[in-house]
Design a protein around this motif. Structure first.
Motif, mmCIF file in Angstrom:
data_model
loop_
_atom_site.group_PDB
_atom_site.id
_atom_site.type_symbol
_atom_site.label_atom_id
_atom_site.label_comp_id
_atom_site.label_asym_id
_atom_site.label_seq_id
_atom_site.Cartn_x
_atom_site.Cartn_y
_atom_site.Cartn_z
ATOM 1 N N ARG B 470 0.842 -1.208 0.000
ATOM 2 C CA ARG B 470 0.000 0.000 0.000
ATOM 3 C C ARG B 470 0.864 1.239 0.000
ATOM 4 N NH1 ARG B 470 -3.603 -2.475 3.346
ATOM 5 N NH2 ARG B 470 -2.574 -1.719 5.216
ATOM 6 N N ARG B 471 1.911 1.229 0.866
ATOM 7 C CA ARG B 471 2.735 2.419 0.998
ATOM 8 C C ARG B 471 3.625 2.630 -0.238
ATOM 9 N NH1 ARG B 471 2.078 7.224 3.029
ATOM 10 N NH2 ARG B 471 3.851 8.190 2.033
ATOM 11 N N ARG B 473 2.919 1.689 -3.164
ATOM 12 C CA ARG B 473 2.025 2.138 -4.241
ATOM 13 C C ARG B 473 1.755 3.643 -4.130
ATOM 14 N NH1 ARG B 473 -3.788 -0.327 -4.267
ATOM 15 N NH2 ARG B 473 -3.978 1.406 -2.833
ATOM 16 N N VAL B 474 1.535 4.123 -2.902
ATOM 17 C CA VAL B 474 1.316 5.559 -2.697
ATOM 18 C C VAL B 474 2.554 6.340 -3.132
ATOM 19 C CG1 VAL B 474 1.029 7.334 -0.914
ATOM 20 C CG2 VAL B 474 -0.358 5.284 -0.852
#
Lengths: 42, 658
Positions: B470-471, B473-474
């Motif tokens: 998730r991180r 990807r951000v």
């Protein structure tokens, strides 16, 4: 021709940043939530 | 009661659930850290953040799933211990439960998530929800841990005692989830609990009466095997939560984290750098010289590429943070730090937002909603952005790699220690800032902390991989959008207007840069940062990094890419090391200036998202804007003064080192 393409890209980049900054200001003003499932910011 | 027992034993089938067009609305209610978000993720297939401590979910989150053809909407709520809200996050949950949340339809079914390991405490809220007389299902989570605790739980007896549907689940493994879905879909037609314990007029009598009932339920439902010796978890707790050993363990854990980040991520970062350089060389070879090639190679690859190389370090940082959170260590660190934070006027609960700040200040500031007292909460919000977030990592790593020698001291890498020093400085500044505001503008008594310690648990690969991805990807999204756009604009400003032709010879790259709009802007603002040892390139990079801190690195990447010859494979760190002042020929960046720049970024609030969220979380409108302005000004002043002291101080103490 290359100059026109490059100028177009630069204008698009400026417009995109403008949209992002406006979205941040809206978040602050309206109290909208940026976060939720899958948002990735946390 | 028969249908309820049928459900528990798996005796009902899906065909008895009638599909409807109107979505069934369910709300997940329960104590903090009882496993609501884990259950929410399993039910909906979403990836809401979960961790092994209280207060991870601080706002309402919605998702949905279909069961037997019927749509079901799920609302995950912040945790609460009772139907009396103490903090803003509990108020959000309570408003939804009581059906008074603006713009939210009341829930058709409540799913009360009860942690089987902490049955007595969790039943307090569960009995209150059952008394509302609404369709309710109790999801009994963490059933898999009871055996290790030496506890046996009689679920059928619990159903009889509460008169409610109770479904045991192990959400992390998906066990019992189908049965829970079935129970939820049938809850409206199942008999409701007739439990009535409340004494609305007297809160104390109500609690007394309720706890007496819960104790009698527990005596019938729970069987404990005698525990003869201290468990391994108790022995670990004795060390990590020790008054003096605890903080030492915390610092040692952080030191190990940064050391590993440098050692493990370095080869991966070098590989990424090689790929990006090769891409730039391939484009240079394939395209004719011109504006478009300049934009692609110097602007986009020089800018975005210089940030992308930090992906391995970002991934490792989040892996370590995930391990610390999911094992339950972070909650213990909060407990240990409470002792040290209370004299500063901060509540132990403030430690969770501060620690979350290592990842990103935006959710960290939001998690300050768990702090009940408004003045303590605002002090926490003002201090949180001083904790070094992951966006500062590329800036620190670039400067550390360029100016700190890759040697070891007593087995620990000097570069890792330098990183640790930056993180400790940020944390110390955050605590000092909170203490300052709590003694001036935000004065009030500091309350004692009561905190529920989660059990130690082994993080699952799925959860860890999810949080790292998730991180990352951000980070990649940020690099592909904001940093991409800023790199294009910086490149355009760094190459236009062109210098006038002189004597038929083409201007040098240095001349192009100096006469460009960016060069002129940089020279105009350079006097403001000259006392800190920074030149005009750093000055413009600081200005552009107001959009996002990583932009500092991408701007420097674009500027130095513009200055170098096509196909030059020297890294940005290498260029900074060898850069010379065009007028004096001396090194442009000294170790003193690099340290000052790192200190500047430790303190400065260069993040529009953080400013926006501070405005919102401190009251919104002009009230919030004033707090955000105070926070920004304070941090900028601290950054300038800190960098000045470090630059001048280092020059005075070690004049030859620069």
């Amino acid at each position: 021709m290359q100059g026109i393409v490059v100028a177009g890209i630069v204008v698009a980049a400026i417009a995109y940043l403008g949209i992002r900054i406006r979205a941040a200001v809206r978040t602050a003003r309206r109290g909208e939530s940026r976060c939720g499932p899958d948002c990735g910011c946390h | 009661m028969t249908p309820v027992l049928d459900l528990v034993r798996g005796g009902l089938d899906e065909s008895r659930v009638q599909p409807t067009a109107t979505p069934l609305r369910i709300a997940l209610v329960g104590n903090p850290n009882s496993g609501k978000s884990t259950l929410f993720n399993v039910l909906t297939g979403l990836r809401q953040r979960v961790a092994n401590f209280a207060g991870v979910t601080v706002e309402r989150v919605e998702g949905s799933y279909r069961y037997a053809g019927a749509p079901v909407q799920v609302v995950d709520l912040p945790g609460m211990y009772s139907m009396t809200a103490q903090s803003p996050d509990e108020q959000i949950a309570l408003d939804v439960v009581l059906g008074r949340a603006a713009g939210v339809a009341p829930a058709d079914v409540f799913v009360v998530v009860v942690d089987a390991e902490r049955l007595e405490r969790n039943l307090f809220l569960a009995t209150q929800v059952l008394e509302l007389g609404r369709p309710t299902v109790i999801a009994l989570t963490r059933m898999d841990r009871l055996d290790a605790d030496g506890v046996e739980l009689d679920v059928v007896e619990l159903i009889h005692q509460l008169g409610a549907t109770v479904i045991p689940v192990v959400a992390t493994r998906g066990e019992g989830v189908e049965r829970l879905r079935q129970a939820i879909s049938r809850a409206v037609s199942l008999p409701r609990s007739s439990l009535r314990l409340g004494h609305a007029a007297d809160g104390n009598r109500d609690a007394e009466h309720r706890y007496r009932f819960i104790a009698s339920v527990a005596s019938r439902v729970v069987r404990r095997r005698p525990v003869v010796k201290r468990s391994a978890a108790d022995r670990v707790d004795a060390v990590v939560m020790h008054r003096y050993a605890g903080p030492a363990v915390f610092v040692a854990v952080m030191a190990l984290m940064f050391d590993l980040m440098f050692r493990v991520a370095r080869p991966m970062a070098d590989g990424a750098q090689w790929l990006i350089t090769a891409l730039g060389q391939a484009i240079s070879a394939a395209m004719p010289v011109g504006e478009l090639r300049g934009l692609l190679v110097d602007g986009v690859i020089g800018g975005v590429g210089s940030v992308i190389v930090f992906v391995p370090q970002i991934a490792l940082l989040f892996l370590f943070i995930g391990i610390l959170e999911d094992t339950g260590y972070m909650a213990r660190a909060a407990f240990v730090m409470d002792r040290w934070m209370r004299p500063l006027g901060l509540h132990g609960k403030s430690f969770i937002p501060l620690v979350s700040g290592f990842a990103c200040a935006v959710p960290a500031i939001m998690s300050a909603r768990t702090v009940e007292a408004p003045k303590e909460r605002i002090a926490t919000i003002l201090a949180t952005p001083l904790v070094s977030c992951s966006a500062r990592l590329p800036v620190y790593t670039l400067l550390v790699a360029a100016f700190i020698p890759a040697t070891s001291i007593a087995g620990a890498s000097l570069q890792g220690l330098a990183m640790l020093a930056m993180y400790l400085l940020g944390t110390a500044a955050a605590l000092a800032t909170a203490a300052l505001f709590r003694r001036t503008l935000l004065r009030s008594a500091t309350r004692a902390m009561i905190m529920e310690l989660p059990a130690w648990s082994l993080p699952t690969v799925k959860t860890l991989a999810g949080s790292v991805w998730r991180r990352v990807r951000v980070f990649l999204k940020e690099a592909g959008t904001v940093i991409f756009a800023v790199s294009i604009i910086v490149w355009a400003l760094a190459t236009h207007p062109k210098p006038p032709p002189s004597g038929g010879t083409a201007p040098t790259q240095q001349q192009v840069l100096e006469s460009s709009a960016l060069g002129r802007i940089g020279h105009a603002i350079e006097p403001a940062v000259r006392p800190l040892g920074f030149d005009w390139k750093i000055a413009v990079s600081i200005v552009t990094s107001f959009t996002a801190r990583e932009v500092f690195v991408s701007t420097m990447g674009t500027l130095y890419s513009e200055e170098s010859s096509p196909g030059d494979a020297t890294t940005l760190a290498g260029r900074l090391r060898t850069e010379r002042d065009s007028r004096t020929g001396a090194p442009a960046y000294t170790l003193h200036a690099a340290l000052a720049l790192m200190v500047f970024y430790v303190f400065a609030l260069m993040c529009t998202s953080t400013i926006a969220v501070t405005v919102r979380e401190t009251g919104g409108g002009w009230t919030g804007a004033r707090w955000a302005a105070l926070q920004f000004t304070w941090m900028l002043a601290l950054a300038w003064a800190g960098a000045f002291v470090v630059y001048r101080g280092a020059g005075f103490i070690w004049p030859g080192l620069g």
